[in-house]
Design an enzyme around this catalytic site. Structure first.
Site, PDB file in Angstrom:
ATOM      1  N   GLU A  25      32.223  43.788  29.030  1.00 18.04           N
ATOM      2  CA  GLU A  25      32.228  43.577  30.486  1.00 18.04           C
ATOM      3  C   GLU A  25      33.361  44.364  31.158  1.00 18.04           C
ATOM      4  O   GLU A  25      34.309  44.802  30.495  1.00 18.04           O
ATOM      5  CB  GLU A  25      32.356  42.087  30.822  1.00 18.04           C
ATOM      6  CG  GLU A  25      33.643  41.465  30.325  1.00 18.04           C
ATOM      7  CD  GLU A  25      34.126  40.304  31.200  1.00 18.04           C
ATOM      8  OE1 GLU A  25      34.267  40.508  32.422  1.00 18.04           O
ATOM      9  OE2 GLU A  25      34.396  39.232  30.646  1.00 18.04           O
ATOM     10  N   LYS A  86      34.098  42.340  42.374  1.00 18.68           N
ATOM     11  CA  LYS A  86      33.768  41.487  41.221  1.00 18.68           C
ATOM     12  C   LYS A  86      32.303  41.080  41.381  1.00 18.68           C
ATOM     13  O   LYS A  86      31.942  40.449  42.362  1.00 18.68           O
ATOM     14  CB  LYS A  86      34.697  40.270  41.217  1.00 18.68           C
ATOM     15  CG  LYS A  86      34.397  39.261  40.118  1.00 18.68           C
ATOM     16  CD  LYS A  86      35.371  38.098  40.178  1.00 18.68           C
ATOM     17  CE  LYS A  86      34.879  36.926  39.352  1.00 18.68           C
ATOM     18  NZ  LYS A  86      35.714  35.730  39.506  1.00 18.68           N
ATOM     19  N   VAL A 106      30.780  38.212  33.236  1.00 18.21           N
ATOM     20  CA  VAL A 106      29.876  37.900  32.127  1.00 18.21           C
ATOM     21  C   VAL A 106      28.444  37.826  32.654  1.00 18.21           C
ATOM     22  O   VAL A 106      27.521  38.401  32.069  1.00 18.21           O
ATOM     23  CB  VAL A 106      30.292  36.581  31.432  1.00 18.21           C
ATOM     24  CG1 VAL A 106      29.212  36.109  30.471  1.00 18.21           C
ATOM     25  CG2 VAL A 106      31.619  36.774  30.694  1.00 18.21           C
ATOM     26  N   ASP A 138      32.389  24.114  41.913  1.00 22.40           N
ATOM     27  CA  ASP A 138      32.611  25.438  41.333  1.00 22.40           C
ATOM     28  C   ASP A 138      32.185  25.468  39.865  1.00 22.40           C
ATOM     29  O   ASP A 138      32.906  25.000  38.995  1.00 22.40           O
ATOM     30  CB  ASP A 138      34.087  25.838  41.492  1.00 22.40           C
ATOM     31  CG  ASP A 138      34.324  27.309  41.173  1.00 22.40           C
ATOM     32  OD1 ASP A 138      33.431  27.965  40.605  1.00 22.40           O
ATOM     33  OD2 ASP A 138      35.425  27.802  41.494  1.00 22.40           O
ATOM     34  N   SER A 140      30.645  28.365  37.216  1.00 26.78           N
ATOM     35  CA  SER A 140      30.438  29.808  37.122  1.00 26.78           C
ATOM     36  C   SER A 140      28.963  30.169  36.964  1.00 26.78           C
ATOM     37  O   SER A 140      28.204  29.484  36.258  1.00 26.78           O
ATOM     38  CB  SER A 140      31.223  30.354  35.932  1.00 26.78           C
ATOM     39  OG  SER A 140      30.970  31.731  35.796  1.00 26.78           O
ATOM     40  N   ALA A 141      28.600  31.283  37.592  1.00 33.31           N
ATOM     41  CA  ALA A 141      27.250  31.854  37.413  1.00 33.31           C
ATOM     42  C   ALA A 141      27.025  32.303  35.963  1.00 33.31           C
ATOM     43  O   ALA A 141      25.899  32.590  35.577  1.00 33.31           O
ATOM     44  CB  ALA A 141      27.054  33.030  38.362  1.00 33.31           C
ATOM     45  N   ASP A 142      28.097  32.344  35.175  1.00 37.53           N
ATOM     46  CA  ASP A 142      27.932  32.726  33.761  1.00 37.53           C
ATOM     47  C   ASP A 142      27.006  31.746  33.027  1.00 37.53           C
ATOM     48  O   ASP A 142      26.273  32.140  32.117  1.00 37.53           O
ATOM     49  CB  ASP A 142      29.288  32.733  33.026  1.00 37.53           C
ATOM     50  CG  ASP A 142      30.211  33.839  33.512  1.00 37.53           C
ATOM     51  OD1 ASP A 142      29.787  34.675  34.330  1.00 37.53           O
ATOM     52  OD2 ASP A 142      31.385  33.849  33.068  1.00 37.53           O
ATOM     53  N   LYS A 159      39.028  29.022  28.800  1.00 37.51           N
ATOM     54  CA  LYS A 159      40.400  28.655  29.149  1.00 37.51           C
ATOM     55  C   LYS A 159      40.468  27.260  29.701  1.00 37.51           C
ATOM     56  O   LYS A 159      39.518  26.804  30.340  1.00 37.51           O
ATOM     57  CB  LYS A 159      40.870  29.553  30.273  1.00 37.51           C
ATOM     58  CG  LYS A 159      41.365  30.858  29.829  1.00 37.51           C
ATOM     59  CD  LYS A 159      42.237  31.437  30.935  1.00 37.51           C
ATOM     60  CE  LYS A 159      42.650  32.816  30.518  1.00 37.51           C
ATOM     61  NZ  LYS A 159      41.472  33.697  30.451  1.00 37.51           N
TER      62      LYS A 159
HETATM   63  N1  PSU Z   1      37.845  34.083  31.840  1.00 36.75           N
HETATM   64  C1  PSU Z   1      38.830  34.779  31.247  1.00 36.75           C
HETATM   65  N2  PSU Z   1      39.011  36.092  31.555  1.00 36.75           N
HETATM   66  C2  PSU Z   1      38.194  36.732  32.443  1.00 36.75           C
HETATM   67  C3  PSU Z   1      37.138  35.985  33.048  1.00 36.75           C
HETATM   68  C4  PSU Z   1      36.998  34.680  32.716  1.00 36.75           C
HETATM   69  O1  PSU Z   1      39.540  34.219  30.449  1.00 36.75           O
HETATM   70  O2  PSU Z   1      38.395  37.931  32.711  1.00 36.75           O
HETATM   71  C5  PSU Z   1      36.206  36.676  33.998  1.00 36.75           C
HETATM   72  C6  PSU Z   1      34.860  36.999  33.305  1.00 36.75           C
HETATM   73  O3  PSU Z   1      34.370  38.216  33.832  1.00 36.75           O
HETATM   74  C7  PSU Z   1      33.971  35.857  33.749  1.00 36.75           C
HETATM   75  C8  PSU Z   1      34.470  35.632  35.152  1.00 36.75           C
HETATM   76  O4  PSU Z   1      32.598  36.144  33.730  1.00 36.75           O
HETATM   77  O5  PSU Z   1      35.880  35.791  35.072  1.00 36.75           O
HETATM   78  C9  PSU Z   1      34.106  34.269  35.672  1.00 36.75           C
HETATM   79  O6  PSU Z   1      34.463  34.201  37.012  1.00 36.75           O
HETATM   80  P1  PSU Z   1      34.068  32.912  37.879  1.00 36.75           P
HETATM   81  O7  PSU Z   1      34.929  31.810  37.347  1.00 36.75           O
HETATM   82  O8  PSU Z   1      34.411  33.318  39.270  1.00 36.75           O
HETATM   83  O9  PSU Z   1      32.613  32.676  37.667  1.00 36.75           O
HETATM   84 MN    MN Z   2      33.166  30.107  40.717  1.00 36.79          MN
END
Ligand code: PSU
Ligand code: MN
Length: 305
Positions: A25, A86, A106, A138, A140-142, A159
């Site tokens: 990624e 992003k 991701v 909140d 994540s879309a992941d 994390k």
């Molecule tokens: N967690 C990490 N390092 C990262 C990310 C997440 O420890 O770099 C990044 C990844 O690209 C993940 C994104 O897909 O943050 C998730 O962001 P959000 O929480 O906004 O969905």
């Molecule tokens: Mn989010």
């Protein structure tokens, strides 16, 4: 070929020949680490894939296309430019139409994997259910993307900026097969242990490849999350990390940081607070994940040959 998709010839040739390909990624490059460590890491990860006998494909949005595979100059631009977007699924249409430079999360990277037919993707950590979910919603879309992409994603768990038990529950609901790689525990990114059990365990790349074949041969769409613990010698001090995360969360709250800015904000904060120790651990764990991802991609390619 679709007008909005570009697969680099080296990647397409490997896929056509049934050879192992590992996706990487770009959000980790643009928003997850500071310069110059981000660029060094991006280059190092590609070398690890090659040394392991596979072809790397870093995914990003470049010049109006979702690009599967990045050139050296694409990687440099992602690592150095200040206004890189992003990009998760919802952001992709505008990033493409405006020809912006975009780093895929991701979720965005999984879209590239699905369109190209890449089965293995290695990263650091995935997004999940945030601790503040009851107020912020909140998530994540992941997670929904992992549910619908037939890709195995190697990460070092998630994390503790996230609520790990809720993240595991959301993954179960989504049908994502979560496996501890050589461990019974779900790892907590900077540290190998979270106190939570991984739903399944595999001991090596061959066992992993066999599970991938079984799932997808049956027509079960959707992904795997391979949870690969950080090597103990690289593990950060859990107490120091925890304190930095708590402080970062309250600072984010008081500064009103939310949505897509929250994760990059916390990563930066924790890194500063731990005087770069978290960054060192982050680099070590991503390199380890990419080595495991490469072994899994090679084993899967052999199994499917
Ligand atoms: N967690 C990490 N390092 C990262 C990310 C997440 O420890 O770099 C990044 C990844 O690209 C993940 C994104 O897909 O943050 C998730 O962001 P959000 O929480 O906004 O969905
Ligand atoms: Mn989010």
């Amino acid at each position: 070929m679709n007008h909005f998709l570009k697969i680099l010839p080296e990647v397409q040739d490997a896929l056509d020949a049934g050879k192992a390909v590992v996706a990487l990624e770009s959000t980790i490059v643009a928003h997850g680490m500071p310069y110059p460590q981000n660029l060094e890491t991006a280059q190092r990860l590609e070398s690890i894939v090659r040394e392991g006998g596979a072809v790397p494909a870093t995914v990003a949005v470049v010049n109006g296309k979702l690009q599967v595979g990045c050139s050296a100059s694409d990687l440099r631009a992602l690592a150095t430019e200040s206004d890189v977007l992003k990009v998760s699924r919802r952001d992709l249409p505008l990033a493409l139409a405006r020809k912006a430079l975009g780093a895929t999360t991701v979720s965005g990277t999984l879209i590239g994997c699905e369109l190209a037919g890449i089965r293995v993707f290695a990263t650091g950590g995935i997004g999940g259910v945030h601790r503040s979910v009851d107020q912020t919603w909140d998530i994540s879309a992941d997670i929904p993307e992992l549910a619908k992409s037939s890709v195995a994603v190697v990460s070092a768990g998630a994390k503790s900026i996230l609520d790990l038990p809720k993240t595991l529950e959301a993954l179960e609901t989504a049908g994502v097969t979560v496996v501890g790689f050589n461990t019974d525990e779900f790892p907590a990114f900077f540290t190998p242990k979270s106190g939570l059990k991984a739903p399944h365990r595999v001991n090596n790349a061959e066992e992993m490849a066999a599970a991938m074949r079984a799932k997808w041969s049956l027509g079960l769409d959707g992904g795997f999350l391979i949870a690969n613990p950080i090597p103990v010698e690289s593990s950060a001090d859990p107490k120091q990390i925890q304190e930095a995360i708590e402080e970062g969360l309250s600072q984010a709250h008081s500064e009103g940081v939310s949505g897509k800015d929250l994760t990059p904000f916390l990563l930066r904060f924790v890194n500063q607070k731990t005087a770069g120790k978290s960054l060192q651990a982050n680099r070590a764990l991503v390199e380890h994940n990419v080595a495991v991802g490469t072994a899994v991609a090679v084993a899967h390619a052999e199994l499917m040959a």
